[in-house]
Design an enzyme around this catalytic site. Sequence first.
Site, PDB file in Angstrom:
ATOM      1  N   LYS A  93       0.821  -1.223   0.000  1.00  0.00           N
ATOM      2  CA  LYS A  93       0.000   0.000   0.000  1.00  0.00           C
ATOM      3  C   LYS A  93       0.855   1.273   0.000  1.00  0.00           C
ATOM      4  CE  LYS A  93      -4.494  -1.514   1.430  1.00  0.00           C
ATOM      5  NZ  LYS A  93      -4.329  -2.953   1.741  1.00  0.00           N
ATOM      6  N   GLU A 115     -10.483   6.990   3.076  1.00  0.00           N
ATOM      7  CA  GLU A 115     -11.391   6.129   3.830  1.00  0.00           C
ATOM      8  C   GLU A 115     -10.725   4.773   3.966  1.00  0.00           C
ATOM      9  OE1 GLU A 115     -11.637   3.724   1.125  1.00  0.00           O
ATOM     10  OE2 GLU A 115     -11.986   5.579   0.038  1.00  0.00           O
ATOM     11  N   SER A 384       1.906  -9.812  -0.691  1.00  0.00           N
ATOM     12  CA  SER A 384       1.506  -8.396  -0.666  1.00  0.00           C
ATOM     13  C   SER A 384       1.738  -7.739   0.684  1.00  0.00           C
ATOM     14  CB  SER A 384       0.041  -8.250  -1.080  1.00  0.00           C
ATOM     15  OG  SER A 384      -0.793  -9.042  -0.263  1.00  0.00           O
TER      16      SER A 384
HETATM   17  C1  LIG Z   1      -5.141  -4.021   1.268  1.00  0.00           C
HETATM   18  C2  LIG Z   1      -4.415  -5.269   1.051  1.00  0.00           C
HETATM   19  C3  LIG Z   1      -4.724  -6.149  -0.002  1.00  0.00           C
HETATM   20  C4  LIG Z   1      -5.883  -5.934  -0.950  1.00  0.00           C
HETATM   21  O1  LIG Z   1      -5.811  -4.819  -1.757  1.00  0.00           O
HETATM   22  P1  LIG Z   1      -5.483  -4.889  -3.320  1.00  0.00           P
HETATM   23  O2  LIG Z   1      -5.816  -3.529  -3.783  1.00  0.00           O
HETATM   24  O3  LIG Z   1      -6.361  -5.939  -3.928  1.00  0.00           O
HETATM   25  O4  LIG Z   1      -4.062  -5.221  -3.461  1.00  0.00           O
HETATM   26  C5  LIG Z   1      -3.940  -7.273  -0.171  1.00  0.00           C
HETATM   27  N1  LIG Z   1      -2.924  -7.560   0.656  1.00  0.00           N
HETATM   28  C6  LIG Z   1      -2.604  -6.748   1.704  1.00  0.00           C
HETATM   29  C7  LIG Z   1      -1.475  -7.119   2.588  1.00  0.00           C
HETATM   30  C8  LIG Z   1      -3.338  -5.579   1.935  1.00  0.00           C
HETATM   31  O5  LIG Z   1      -3.012  -4.786   2.969  1.00  0.00           O
END
Ligand SMILES: *Cc1c(COP(=O)(O)O)cnc(C)c1O
Length: 418
Positions: A93, A115, A384
């Site tokens: 993010k 938000e 992610s």
């Molecule tokens: C917010 C988040 C996601 C989901 O958001 P995408 O926009 O689909 O990437 C996935 N993994 C983590 C660790 C997150 O914090």
Amino acid sequence: MDLFDFRGGREGYYGEYGGTFLPEILHTTIEQLKVEFRNAKEDPEFWNEFVQLLQSYSGRPTPITHLPNLSARLGGAQIYIKREDLNHTGSHKINNVMGQGLLVKRMGKTRVIAETGAGQHGYATATMAARFGFDSKIYMGAVDVARQRPNVFWMENMGSEVISVTDGQQTLKDAINECLRDWVTNMDNTHYVLGTACGPHPFPEMVSWFQSIIGHEAREQIVVESGKLPDRVFACVGGGSNAIGLFQGFMDDNKVQLVGCEAGGFGPGKGNHAARLAYKDASVGVAQGMKTYFLQNDDGNMLETHSVAAGLDYIGVNPVLVHLWEQQRVRFEAVTDSEVTEALKICMTTEGIIPALESAHGFAQAIKEAEQMKRDEVVLINMSGRGDKDIFTIADAIGDNHWKQFIKHKADGYNSEA
Ligand SMILES: *Cc1c(COP(=O)(O)O)cnc(C)c1O
């Protein structure tokens, strides 16, 4: 292939999806954003500044890690992961919010709003606002404020004002409405920092562009590390930003299969999951500024969703990914909560890594498929984020009750000191 080359088509549309569906009053602001974004995208200096900022502030480039134990245990493909968990604030993010921060500076604005549902995007935005010296207000449903206390704590201590929204169901949808109201009132000095590759144009394109840093790095790294391009690439899909970020690195490599992994929750059936494309419960609609697939009933009212991963628990999905799905360039699969728990356990014990619950959806699907693949094949998973934030949810899911005693012990301690 440039996904965002609109010459000969309609700007902001991917097939029939996307668009800018906003109240008239926001027209000027969104136009200004579009122009500034275009200028930034065409200015190589801007991208250099972005990359340098992420290098010094967030540890980019994030590495790729081979998982030899897990690969051997499954007896199939070699598994590699892209380490977005090693970023500052613990996930991908930060790429998007720092990019938007640079754009806000360029626009001469001084205030940001956002938000947040699970709180991860709010946390990242508060971090960015502190670093850039912007005023910031984060809107959050009252129910989420109560559920996500640690994130609220950090946001407030970094100087953001967290607004607890008590309208409606007091969750993300209500926070979005409140945030839009703020934007309409304060457009002149305020930028709305959207957290995923959704919403009105130019947000899907803009967020995808910032997150493409993941894919560009990953393509170079995997060839060096494994000696070839991956056969399959996996990423979890909430709004779709980490997935489109990674996939962009391999868009022209037609032999590389791209797999989006959605939240299957309790399994198929309306209200049980947040799998917009893998299960057949969603339909096309217009909401939250865009035309895409939504989990909604026949009247266009949004359905309840469920996932063990708060970051995947969302009714809509990135219009670019929908288009790529229709063109059969991206395959979508759903992963249930219990499959996620199993994947987490095997990652922790074989490799000593703790993926976020969201990321574990990609791991679970990759594990399923890697077993059936050949040993000289390669899969790449986007990690992610890190699972530290999920400690209580994971403890609950694997049936460990010690933490409840720990919390009670702490609470008793504070009470007696007070
Ligand atoms: C917010 C988040 C996601 C989901 O958001 P995408 O926009 O689909 O990437 C996935 N993994 C983590 C660790 C997150 O914090």
